[in-house]
Design an enzyme around this catalytic site. Sequence first.
Site, PDB file in Angstrom:
ATOM      1  N   ASP A   1       0.840  -1.340   0.139  1.00  0.00           N
ATOM      2  CA  ASP A   1       0.088   0.016   0.004  1.00  0.00           C
ATOM      3  C   ASP A   1       0.925   1.188  -0.071  1.00  0.00           C
ATOM      4  O   ASP A   1       1.626   1.409   0.887  1.00  0.00           O
ATOM      5  CB  ASP A   1      -0.859  -0.015   1.212  1.00  0.00           C
ATOM      6  CG  ASP A   1      -1.849   1.208   1.350  1.00  0.00           C
ATOM      7  OD1 ASP A   1      -2.921   1.271   0.617  1.00  0.00           O
ATOM      8  OD2 ASP A   1      -1.565   2.164   2.210  1.00  0.00           O
TER       9      ASP A   1
ATOM     10  N   HIS B   1      -7.901   9.567  -2.110  1.00  0.00           N
ATOM     11  CA  HIS B   1      -7.221   9.563  -0.935  1.00  0.00           C
ATOM     12  C   HIS B   1      -7.916  10.118   0.399  1.00  0.00           C
ATOM     13  O   HIS B   1      -7.816   9.667   1.383  1.00  0.00           O
ATOM     14  CB  HIS B   1      -5.662  10.116  -0.836  1.00  0.00           C
ATOM     15  CG  HIS B   1      -4.844   9.892   0.048  1.00  0.00           C
ATOM     16  ND1 HIS B   1      -3.502   9.607  -0.026  1.00  0.00           N
ATOM     17  CD2 HIS B   1      -4.904   9.276   1.463  1.00  0.00           C
ATOM     18  CE1 HIS B   1      -2.924   9.422   1.236  1.00  0.00           C
ATOM     19  NE2 HIS B   1      -3.644   9.011   1.870  1.00  0.00           N
TER      20      HIS B   1
HETATM   21  N1  NAP Z   1      -5.414   6.082   3.530  1.00  0.00           N
HETATM   22  C1  NAP Z   1      -4.840   6.821   4.590  1.00  0.00           C
HETATM   23  O1  NAP Z   1      -5.222   8.045   4.684  1.00  0.00           O
HETATM   24  C2  NAP Z   1      -3.875   6.198   5.375  1.00  0.00           C
HETATM   25  C3  NAP Z   1      -3.557   6.847   6.544  1.00  0.00           C
HETATM   26  C4  NAP Z   1      -2.793   6.260   7.524  1.00  0.00           C
HETATM   27  C5  NAP Z   1      -2.213   5.061   7.105  1.00  0.00           C
HETATM   28  N2  NAP Z   1      -2.562   4.299   5.797  1.00  0.00           N
HETATM   29  C6  NAP Z   1      -1.920   3.187   5.422  1.00  0.00           C
HETATM   30  O2  NAP Z   1      -1.816   2.082   6.403  1.00  0.00           O
HETATM   31  C7  NAP Z   1      -0.501   1.765   6.823  1.00  0.00           C
HETATM   32  C8  NAP Z   1      -0.277   1.467   8.454  1.00  0.00           C
HETATM   33  O3  NAP Z   1      -0.739   2.775   8.991  1.00  0.00           O
HETATM   34  P1  NAP Z   1       0.451   3.645   9.983  1.00  0.00           P
HETATM   35  O4  NAP Z   1       1.749   3.291   9.264  1.00  0.00           O
HETATM   36  O5  NAP Z   1      -0.251   4.713  10.129  1.00  0.00           O
HETATM   37  O6  NAP Z   1       0.626   2.808  11.334  1.00  0.00           O
HETATM   38  P2  NAP Z   1       0.541   1.263  11.991  1.00  0.00           P
HETATM   39  O7  NAP Z   1       1.127   0.289  11.139  1.00  0.00           O
HETATM   40  O8  NAP Z   1      -0.711   1.188  12.803  1.00  0.00           O
HETATM   41  O9  NAP Z   1       1.758   1.484  13.137  1.00  0.00           O
HETATM   42  C9  NAP Z   1       3.092   1.752  12.617  1.00  0.00           C
HETATM   43  C10 NAP Z   1       3.946   2.126  13.746  1.00  0.00           C
HETATM   44  O10 NAP Z   1       4.125   0.960  14.774  1.00  0.00           O
HETATM   45  C11 NAP Z   1       5.588   0.748  14.705  1.00  0.00           C
HETATM   46  N3  NAP Z   1       5.256  -0.950  14.767  1.00  0.00           N
HETATM   47  C12 NAP Z   1       5.298  -1.539  13.737  1.00  0.00           C
HETATM   48  N4  NAP Z   1       5.266  -2.879  13.931  1.00  0.00           N
HETATM   49  C13 NAP Z   1       5.444  -3.057  15.314  1.00  0.00           C
HETATM   50  C14 NAP Z   1       5.596  -3.911  16.207  1.00  0.00           C
HETATM   51  N5  NAP Z   1       5.692  -5.362  15.647  1.00  0.00           N
HETATM   52  N6  NAP Z   1       5.831  -3.735  17.564  1.00  0.00           N
HETATM   53  C15 NAP Z   1       5.978  -2.364  17.883  1.00  0.00           C
HETATM   54  N7  NAP Z   1       5.836  -1.453  17.105  1.00  0.00           N
HETATM   55  C16 NAP Z   1       5.838  -1.725  15.838  1.00  0.00           C
HETATM   56  C17 NAP Z   1       6.265   1.351  13.428  1.00  0.00           C
HETATM   57  O11 NAP Z   1       7.635   1.505  13.933  1.00  0.00           O
HETATM   58  P3  NAP Z   1       8.838   0.985  13.167  1.00  0.00           P
HETATM   59  O12 NAP Z   1       8.410   1.414  11.526  1.00  0.00           O
HETATM   60  O13 NAP Z   1       9.958   1.795  13.568  1.00  0.00           O
HETATM   61  O14 NAP Z   1       8.823  -0.690  13.357  1.00  0.00           O
HETATM   62  C18 NAP Z   1       5.327   2.439  13.467  1.00  0.00           C
HETATM   63  O15 NAP Z   1       5.845   3.520  14.439  1.00  0.00           O
HETATM   64  C19 NAP Z   1       0.347   3.050   6.367  1.00  0.00           C
HETATM   65  O16 NAP Z   1       1.708   2.857   6.348  1.00  0.00           O
HETATM   66  C20 NAP Z   1      -0.438   3.380   5.279  1.00  0.00           C
HETATM   67  O17 NAP Z   1      -0.005   2.418   4.075  1.00  0.00           O
HETATM   68  C21 NAP Z   1      -3.336   4.960   5.149  1.00  0.00           C
END
Ligand code: NAP
Length: 270
Positions: free
Chosen positions: A47, A108
């Site tokens: 994604d 988006h």
């Molecule tokens: N459409 C939209 O508007 C929108 C908005 C937000 C997100 N998204 C999509 O959804 C994806 C995921 O959401 P997100 O990036 O906001 O957050 P998330 O996946 O909920 O959390 C990511 C955070 O958690 C940490 N983390 C990951 N795995 C872990 C584990 N096993 N143990 C402890 N900490 C962990 C990561 O740090 P490290 O990287 O340092 O491990 C990062 O700080 C995004 O990357 C994006 O592709 C879309």
Amino acid sequence: MQIDSTVKLNNGVKIPLLGFGTWQIADSKVCERAVLAALNAGYRHIDTAAIYGNESGVGSAIRKSGIPREEIFVTTKLWNDHHDDPVRALEDSLRRLGMDYVDLYLIHFPVPQRNASWKILEALHSRGKCRSIGVSNFTVRHLSGLLDIAGVVPAVNQVELHPYLYQMDLIDFCTKKGILVEAYSPLTHGARLSDPRLVALAARYGKSPAQLLVRWCLQKGLVVLPKSVREDRIAENADVFDFIISSADMAVLDGFNENLRTCWDPTDAP
Ligand SMILES: NC(=O)c1ccc[n+]([C@@H]2O[C@H](COP(=O)([O-])OP(=O)(O)OC[C@H]3O[C@@H](n4cnc5c(N)ncnc54)[C@H](OP(=O)(O)O)[C@@H]3O)[C@@H](O)[C@H]2O)c1
């Protein structure tokens, strides 16, 4: 359910339930390494978005992996500033990705021009530039307005979803309309990974809090998009197919809802 399990979108296209998130991996080399680690760990769904600034890193990782393009599901998104020319925006994304199509192209955010842009996405879809089209951050109100003018029902609505933001009404609405819900920020963007209730529940399964949150989404029938730049966590977040959360514990997790938004709040978007 296993790591490459798929579900069919409303147009018959298959989408892997587990996807890899790439927001806030702006450095293209870091992004390339993370996506390669994800592909090596078995993820087959990536994604990205124009605004993430990493489409070129995603594309090069996919090419370097040696995995055939058609075995990987790629999503990108139309950013808010690009609604004046969605055709060009998708062409630019495809050029950066080094691809001639994406599997899913999303609006988006529900900006005011969304319905006009949707008609253009429908045309891009019919020309084969995107195998599926969908939306992100749409509430029931935004979706209802879109469905009034849509020739193609969105395949997906990608929204923030986790036990701390359990948007049941939105899931119900989407399910009735044949729109698959994708859970973004499934790890609460890190905000609740230390919640003692979650930590204790995860320990009972011999799993980490992050694994419990990913598994909760999967058991709700949602596509789930955890992100990490760390190879160990990328593998950990995908190691969720060897246990089942009991229905009693699913209910406990459901009860964590506090309408926590760690990202956008589209509720008042006109
Ligand atoms: N459409 C939209 O508007 C929108 C908005 C937000 C997100 N998204 C999509 O959804 C994806 C995921 O959401 P997100 O990036 O906001 O957050 P998330 O996946 O909920 O959390 C990511 C955070 O958690 C940490 N983390 C990951 N795995 C872990 C584990 N096993 N143990 C402890 N900490 C962990 C990561 O740090 P490290 O990287 O340092 O491990 C990062 O700080 C995004 O990357 C994006 O592709 C879309």
